[in-house]
Design an enzyme around this catalytic site. Structure first.
Site, PDB file in Angstrom:
ATOM      1  N   THR A  97       0.830  -1.212   0.000  1.00 17.35           N
ATOM      2  CA  THR A  97       0.000   0.000   0.000  1.00 17.35           C
ATOM      3  C   THR A  97       0.862   1.259   0.000  1.00 17.35           C
ATOM      4  OG1 THR A  97      -1.717  -1.181   1.212  1.00 17.35           O
ATOM      5  CG2 THR A  97      -1.827   1.215   1.256  1.00 17.35           C
ATOM      6  N   GLY A 136       2.512  -2.898   8.454  1.00 18.99           N
ATOM      7  CA  GLY A 136       2.760  -3.178   9.861  1.00 18.99           C
ATOM      8  C   GLY A 136       4.204  -3.580  10.075  1.00 18.99           C
ATOM      9  N   GLU A 380      -6.150  -5.731   4.134  1.00 16.61           N
ATOM     10  CA  GLU A 380      -6.192  -6.954   3.321  1.00 16.61           C
ATOM     11  C   GLU A 380      -7.343  -6.917   2.325  1.00 16.61           C
ATOM     12  OE1 GLU A 380      -3.351  -8.773   4.083  1.00 16.61           O
ATOM     13  OE2 GLU A 380      -3.804  -9.166   1.994  1.00 16.61           O
TER      14      GLU A 380
END
Ligand code: DCC
Ligand code: FAD
Length: 627
Positions: A97, A136, A380
């Site tokens: 992303t 993350g 996701e």
């Protein structure tokens, strides 16, 4: 029972403390407690970790980065990077992303340009929107990223590929030249995770760092495609399949445990004026909030097990070069992730709200769960985008059903048997087979309805892409209907095949019927509109649901106890096993940092002048104001 694993009170810690504590605890669990011969952090132990630790970190490292090395790496690349990653000797993340794009992957802007002279790729974020944003473990922990970037050779674009890029020095942990990296700041949840940003400016990596299972670049720049390019999206399919159990079923089970136990303890108000105050769980309104969510935990669990099995079987087929199941698996995993995360996040908020004021206290442990579950609707694959992906597949199958007999999860689209419902009593509508048929019929009609609407628009001259856009809401409804029939159908089958005691099977069957009836009663417009139920039968469906609430009420606490969460993992004053809610809430509040001194000196300085004036007035030394 290992004190190194016990949680301190998360709500009384700063974000940086929680980040550091989660890292300590996770590494302690993964490096000290769990390892045994042949263990890897992506195996069944990860399920234990997700269950046993309220806040751990390296979710993306273990849950995405390492599996991607397996999915996209050649045997040599796996042999090089997997042992390092599995042993936490490198820490990685999945950097896809960007600041400017997350859903539309063909719009990603980070570029990997092949430099033939040096046999290297030059990685570049050409503008701010190309910066990687959200991954993350990336802000402060990772020293490598699995970077998804557009491959360019001699000016020609080859689409998104995966590159192993080191971003921090392995000795100092400082960012490498050309790397700007950091944490993206406070979020709604995941306080202990350092979601990060990553700006890469002319970072050079060896040619060998292109993960080359599906394609490779020869030294002279020749591009070789080796497999179905859609497998480049395979990591997302796997995470969608796996996150349902970890991030939807388990948190919702924790929320239900807390809310049901609290509702059995909390007495408030009267039902029979001549009797004493009742536990709020005796109110049918409270049962109607809580018990369908408890049922959702079981049904989502059963359906997720089936999806995991399907993904496992598909993975074995892919190893043999057969990717024919990929479209069905993509559609089902995208739809399941979207619809169950939507239901789960909404369900967690419903049960939180059912706990009144104390449900709004962090001491209940519920806000932590609700906020974290909200993220499952976005990461996701944003839910709307995923539901439309599922609908895209359903519309294609509905067309195909006109000439072929379909199999798999869409088989019902080619079932032209009479599916009218003959239920005469509410008991008839508690029958699993009747509930399955109703959901199949509703789904088939919803898919056909959306498809027909679009076909008519195109016939009248509307371009297909505009018809698709204008019918998006109907398409999303069709995807939801498809997933609901899949969840109900697989759960009924799973329970019927389960070898367990008759009493347990009875409870599970009741929970399954409750889930299905709650879904019917929440969507009865569709069931009437598509002729699945008459208006009278809708009344019976409501009676059937209320009857099940009454039957399940006596076992409600026993059912959530069966989830078997420890008090430490629940971290809830409302849901602790001993039910001593009030003493725990008071103890918890007293430990709040705000109460470490009787007088909060920093704020008292502002109040003091006015309080002293008030004191003087009350002690006769001052003049009262004119107010
Ligand atoms: C672990 C536990 C703890 C886990 C704990 C988890 C913690 C948090 C983890 C979060 C990590 C992340 O968020 S990682 C980032 C996640 N990001 C995403 O999921 C991005 C979502 N966006 C996408 O996947 C893509 O942009 C799409 C699918 C929406 C559109 O892609 P596209 O290339 O434009 O494809 P599109 O034109 O729509 O369709 C072209 C054809 O490709 C097919 N197709 C599309 N996607 C796929 C796919 N994945 N697999 C197969 N086939 C696919 C379509 O069906 C279609 O087939 P046909 O009809 O032509 O036959
Ligand atoms: C907690 C968390 C962890 C994450 N971890 C990672 C990670 O580890 N690695 C990683 O790469 N990414 C990660 N992400 C990013 C995540 O994958 C993206 O946020 C997600 O894919 C959505 O993309 P976006 O944020 O760009 O939203 P956009 O794609 O910009 O969508 C914004 C909104 O526009 C609408 N929309 C967009 N496209 C369509 C469409 N085609 N049709 C209809 N409506 C549409 C939807 O309402 C959507 O909510 C994480 C995100 C979160 C919240």
């Amino acid at each position: 029972n290992d004190t190194s694993m016990q949680h301190r009170n998360l709500n009384h810690m700063t974000r940086e403390e929680r980040f550091s504590e989660a890292m300590r605890r996770t590494l302690y669990a993964l490096k000290v407690l769990l390892p045994r011969e042949g263990w890897t952090p992506v195996g069944p132990e990860m399920k234990y970790l997700a269950r046993a630790i309220k806040e751990f970190t390296f979710i993306i490292h273990a849950g995405v980065f390492i599996p991607c090395i397996m999915s996209y790496g050649t045997n040599e690349q796996i042999a090089k990077w997997f042992p390092l990653a599995a042993d936490f000797r490198i820490i990685g993340t999945y950097a896809q992303t960007e600041l400017g794009h997350g859903s539309f992957l063909r719009g990603l802007e980070t570029i990997a340009t092949y430099d033939r002279a040096n046999q290297e790729f030059i990685i570049n974020c050409p503008k701010i929107t190309a910066m990687k944003w959200w991954p993350g473990d990336m802000g402060k922990s990772a020293n490598h990223v699995l970077l998804m970037a557009e491959l360019v050779i001699d000016g020609k674009k080859y689409g998104m590929h995966g590159f192993m890029v080191q971003i921090r020095d392995l000795t100092t942990h400082e960012p490498l030249p050309g790397v700007t990296v950091g944490d993206i700041g406070a979020k709604l949840s995941f306080e202990s995770v350092d979601n990060g940003f990553l700006y890469l400016q002319n970072v050079r990596i060896p040619r060998e760092n292109l993960l080359s299972k599906l394609s490779e670049v020869h030294p002279d720049g020749t591009y070789i495609k080796k497999g179905n390019q859609r497998l480049m999206y395979g990591s997302m399919v796997r995470v969608r399949v796996n996150l349902i159990a970890h991030e939807i079923v388990m948190p919702l089970a924790k929320a239900c445990t807390i809310a049901v136990r609290y509702s059995a303890v909390r007495r408030q108000g009267l039902i029979n004026p001549s009797k004493e105050e009742v536990p709020v769980l005796d109110y049918v309104a409270q049962q109607h909030k809580l018990l369908p969510q408890v049922a959702t935990v079981f049904m989502a669990h059963f359906a997720a097990k089936q999806l995991v099995k399907m993904h496992h079987d598909y993975s074995l087929e892919v190893e043999k070069g057969n990717t024919s199941q990929l479209p069905e698996l993509h559609a089902l995993s995208a739809g399941m992730k979207a619809c169950l995360s939507e239901q789960g996040a909404a369900g967690a908020e419903i049960v939180r709200r059912a706990c009144g004021g104390h449900g709004y206290s962090c001491g209940s442990g519920l806000p932590f769960i609700v906020n974290r579950m909200l993220a499952t609707c976005t990461y996701e694959g944003e839910n709307t985008v995923m539901q439309l992906q599922c609908a895209r597949y359903l519309i294609k199958c509905a067309d195909q059903a006109k000439k072929d007999k379909l199999t798999g999860s869409v088989w019902y689209l080619s079932d032209f048997s009479n599916m009218s419902c003959t239920a005469q009593t509410f008991g008839d509508l508690q029958e699993p087979s009747v509930l399955v048929k109703l959901h199949e019929r509703r789904a088939k009609c919803a898919v056909q309805h959306a498809g027909k609407k679009m076909q008519n628009m195109v016939k009248n001259g509307t371009p297909a892409h505009d018809a698709w856009n204008m019918m998006a809401t109907l398409l999303i409804n069709a995807a939801r209907a498809h997933i609901m029939q899949y969840v109900v159908g697989t759960s009924v089958t799973y329970i019927s095949e389960l070898s367990c005691s008759a009493s347990l099977k009875k409870i599970l069957t009741q929970l399954c019927a409750l889930y299905a009836l709650h879904n019917i009663n929440s969507n009865c417009g569709d069931f009437v509109k598509f002729g699945c139920l008459t208006s009278a039968q809708c009344d019976l469906a409501q009676e059937a649901e209320f009857n099940l609430l009454k039957q399940l009420r006596p076992d409600a606490v026993g059912i959530v106890d069966s989830f078997d969460f420890t008090d430490d993992i629940l971290q809830s004053c409302l849901g602790a096993y001993d039910g001593n809610v009030y003493e725990r809430l008071f103890e918890w509040a007293k430990q709040a940092p705000m109460n470490k001194t009787e007088v909060h000196q920093d704020s008292y300085q502002y109040l003091q002048p006015y309080l002293h004036e008030g004191r003087d007035v009350l002690e006769g030394r001052g003049r009262n104001s004119k107010l």
